[in-house]
Motif scaffolding. Structure first.
Motif, PDB file in Angstrom:
ATOM      1  N   VAL A 196     -10.700   5.046   1.165  1.00 51.64           N
ATOM      2  CA  VAL A 196     -11.620   4.776  -0.166  1.00 51.64           C
ATOM      3  C   VAL A 196     -10.445   4.924  -1.360  1.00 51.64           C
ATOM      4  CG1 VAL A 196     -13.018   6.380  -1.775  1.00 51.64           C
ATOM      5  CG2 VAL A 196     -13.828   5.855   0.731  1.00 51.64           C
ATOM      6  N   LEU A 197      -9.362   6.134  -1.223  1.00 53.10           N
ATOM      7  CA  LEU A 197      -8.355   6.022  -2.221  1.00 53.10           C
ATOM      8  C   LEU A 197      -7.744   4.783  -2.306  1.00 53.10           C
ATOM      9  CD1 LEU A 197      -6.721   7.705  -4.168  1.00 53.10           C
ATOM     10  CD2 LEU A 197      -5.540   8.575  -2.297  1.00 53.10           C
ATOM     11  N   ALA A 198      -7.329   4.064  -1.146  1.00 57.51           N
ATOM     12  CA  ALA A 198      -6.584   2.941  -1.301  1.00 57.51           C
ATOM     13  C   ALA A 198      -7.152   1.773  -1.831  1.00 57.51           C
ATOM     14  CB  ALA A 198      -5.970   2.592   0.017  1.00 57.51           C
ATOM     15  N   LYS A 199      -8.679   1.731  -1.811  1.00 60.66           N
ATOM     16  CA  LYS A 199      -9.565   0.681  -2.308  1.00 60.66           C
ATOM     17  C   LYS A 199      -9.593   0.996  -3.913  1.00 60.66           C
ATOM     18  CE  LYS A 199     -12.690  -2.439  -2.520  1.00 60.66           C
ATOM     19  NZ  LYS A 199     -12.281  -3.786  -2.595  1.00 60.66           N
ATOM     20  N   TYR A 200      -9.752   2.165  -4.201  1.00 62.01           N
ATOM     21  CA  TYR A 200      -9.917   2.779  -5.654  1.00 62.01           C
ATOM     22  C   TYR A 200      -8.394   2.152  -6.318  1.00 62.01           C
ATOM     23  CZ  TYR A 200     -10.534   5.639 -10.048  1.00 62.01           C
ATOM     24  OH  TYR A 200     -10.558   5.740 -11.029  1.00 62.01           O
ATOM     25  N   ILE A 201      -7.307   2.567  -5.675  1.00 63.33           N
ATOM     26  CA  ILE A 201      -6.139   2.180  -6.485  1.00 63.33           C
ATOM     27  C   ILE A 201      -6.012   0.735  -6.572  1.00 63.33           C
ATOM     28  CG2 ILE A 201      -3.504   2.277  -6.203  1.00 63.33           C
ATOM     29  CD1 ILE A 201      -4.036   5.061  -4.800  1.00 63.33           C
TER      30      ILE A 201
ATOM     31  N   VAL B 222       7.137  -8.409   8.185  1.00 65.67           N
ATOM     32  CA  VAL B 222       7.681  -7.156   8.628  1.00 65.67           C
ATOM     33  C   VAL B 222       7.620  -6.143   7.563  1.00 65.67           C
ATOM     34  CG1 VAL B 222       9.375  -5.775   9.661  1.00 65.67           C
ATOM     35  CG2 VAL B 222       8.732  -8.016  10.980  1.00 65.67           C
ATOM     36  N   SER B 223       8.265  -6.743   6.332  1.00 64.85           N
ATOM     37  CA  SER B 223       8.501  -5.826   5.220  1.00 64.85           C
ATOM     38  C   SER B 223       6.840  -5.750   4.664  1.00 64.85           C
ATOM     39  CB  SER B 223       9.087  -6.932   4.158  1.00 64.85           C
ATOM     40  OG  SER B 223       9.125  -6.016   2.817  1.00 64.85           O
ATOM     41  N   PHE B 224       5.805  -6.511   4.523  1.00 67.59           N
ATOM     42  CA  PHE B 224       4.881  -6.236   4.268  1.00 67.59           C
ATOM     43  C   PHE B 224       3.935  -5.063   5.010  1.00 67.59           C
ATOM     44  CE2 PHE B 224       0.008  -6.837   4.097  1.00 67.59           C
ATOM     45  CZ  PHE B 224      -0.149  -6.621   2.987  1.00 67.59           C
ATOM     46  N   GLU B 225       4.252  -5.093   6.461  1.00 73.35           N
ATOM     47  CA  GLU B 225       3.418  -4.311   7.256  1.00 73.35           C
ATOM     48  C   GLU B 225       4.189  -2.962   7.046  1.00 73.35           C
ATOM     49  OE1 GLU B 225       4.394  -5.876  11.204  1.00 73.35           O
ATOM     50  OE2 GLU B 225       2.758  -7.556  10.977  1.00 73.35           O
ATOM     51  N   GLY B 226       5.556  -2.674   6.793  1.00 71.22           N
ATOM     52  CA  GLY B 226       6.083  -1.674   6.553  1.00 71.22           C
ATOM     53  C   GLY B 226       5.561  -1.001   5.159  1.00 71.22           C
ATOM     54  N   MET B 227       5.330  -1.997   4.161  1.00 69.69           N
ATOM     55  CA  MET B 227       4.706  -1.438   2.991  1.00 69.69           C
ATOM     56  C   MET B 227       3.435  -0.942   3.035  1.00 69.69           C
ATOM     57  SD  MET B 227       6.102  -3.973  -0.231  1.00 69.69           S
ATOM     58  CE  MET B 227       5.380  -5.422   0.692  1.00 69.69           C
ATOM     59  N   GLU B 228       2.545  -1.488   3.897  1.00 72.21           N
ATOM     60  CA  GLU B 228       1.106  -1.164   4.162  1.00 72.21           C
ATOM     61  C   GLU B 228       1.196   0.165   4.981  1.00 72.21           C
ATOM     62  OE1 GLU B 228      -1.797  -3.462   6.696  1.00 72.21           O
ATOM     63  OE2 GLU B 228      -2.035  -4.281   4.548  1.00 72.21           O
TER      64      GLU B 228
ATOM     65  N   PHE C  23       3.572   2.339   4.540  1.00 71.67           N
ATOM     66  CA  PHE C  23       3.891   3.364   3.838  1.00 71.67           C
ATOM     67  C   PHE C  23       2.810   3.884   2.824  1.00 71.67           C
ATOM     68  CE2 PHE C  23       5.454   4.653  -0.388  1.00 71.67           C
ATOM     69  CZ  PHE C  23       6.341   5.749  -0.206  1.00 71.67           C
ATOM     70  N   ALA C  24       2.205   2.780   2.237  1.00 72.82           N
ATOM     71  CA  ALA C  24       0.896   2.978   1.403  1.00 72.82           C
ATOM     72  C   ALA C  24      -0.186   3.946   2.019  1.00 72.82           C
ATOM     73  CB  ALA C  24       0.462   1.879   0.682  1.00 72.82           C
TER      74      ALA C  24
END
Length: 93
Positions: free
Chosen positions: A51-56, A11-17, A19-20
Motif C-alpha cells: 500500500v505504501l509503495a502504491k501510494y508513493i 538486473v539493475s531494475f530488479e535490484g532497485m525494486e 531495495f524499494a
C-alpha cells in the motif's frame, strides 16, 4: 552485445525494486512501532508495504502530471503537496 545491455538493465531494475521493497518494509515497521504496535505479521507487513509503495507511486504520478500541466519537466514541492492533497492527505506547512 545488445542483449547484454538489456540484461544488465533488468538486473539493475530488479535490484532497485528489491531495495524499494526493503525500504517500504522498514518504514512500515517504524510507523507501526511509533503508533504502539509491538509485533506485526509477515502478511500484514507485506500488505502495508505494498500500500505504501502504491501510494508513493501515485503521489509521483500526480506530482509529475501537475508539473507537466504547468509546462515544466521537473516536479516541485508544490506539485508534491498538490498531489498529496488530491489523494486525500495533507502535508504540514
Amino acid at each position: 552485445p545488445r542483449k547484454g545491455v538489456l540484461r544488465e538493465l533488468e538486473v539493475s531494475f530488479e535490484g532497485m525494486e528489491e531495495f524499494a521493497g526493503d525500504a517500504c518494509r522498514t518504514v512500515v515497521a517504524q510507523i507501526c512501532e511509533a503508533v504502539g504496535f509491538h509485533s506485526l505479521t509477515q502478511s500484514s507487513s507485506d500488505t502495508l508495504s505494498d500500500v505504501l509503495a502504491k501510494y508513493i507511486t501515485e503521489v509521483g504520478y500526480h506530482s509529475h502530471s501537475s508539473a507537466e500541466l504547468s509546462g515544466r519537466t521537473e516536479d516541485s514541492f508544490l506539485d508534491v503537496k498538490l498531489a498529496v492533497s488530491d489523494l486525500g492527505s495533507s502535508l504540514p506547512e
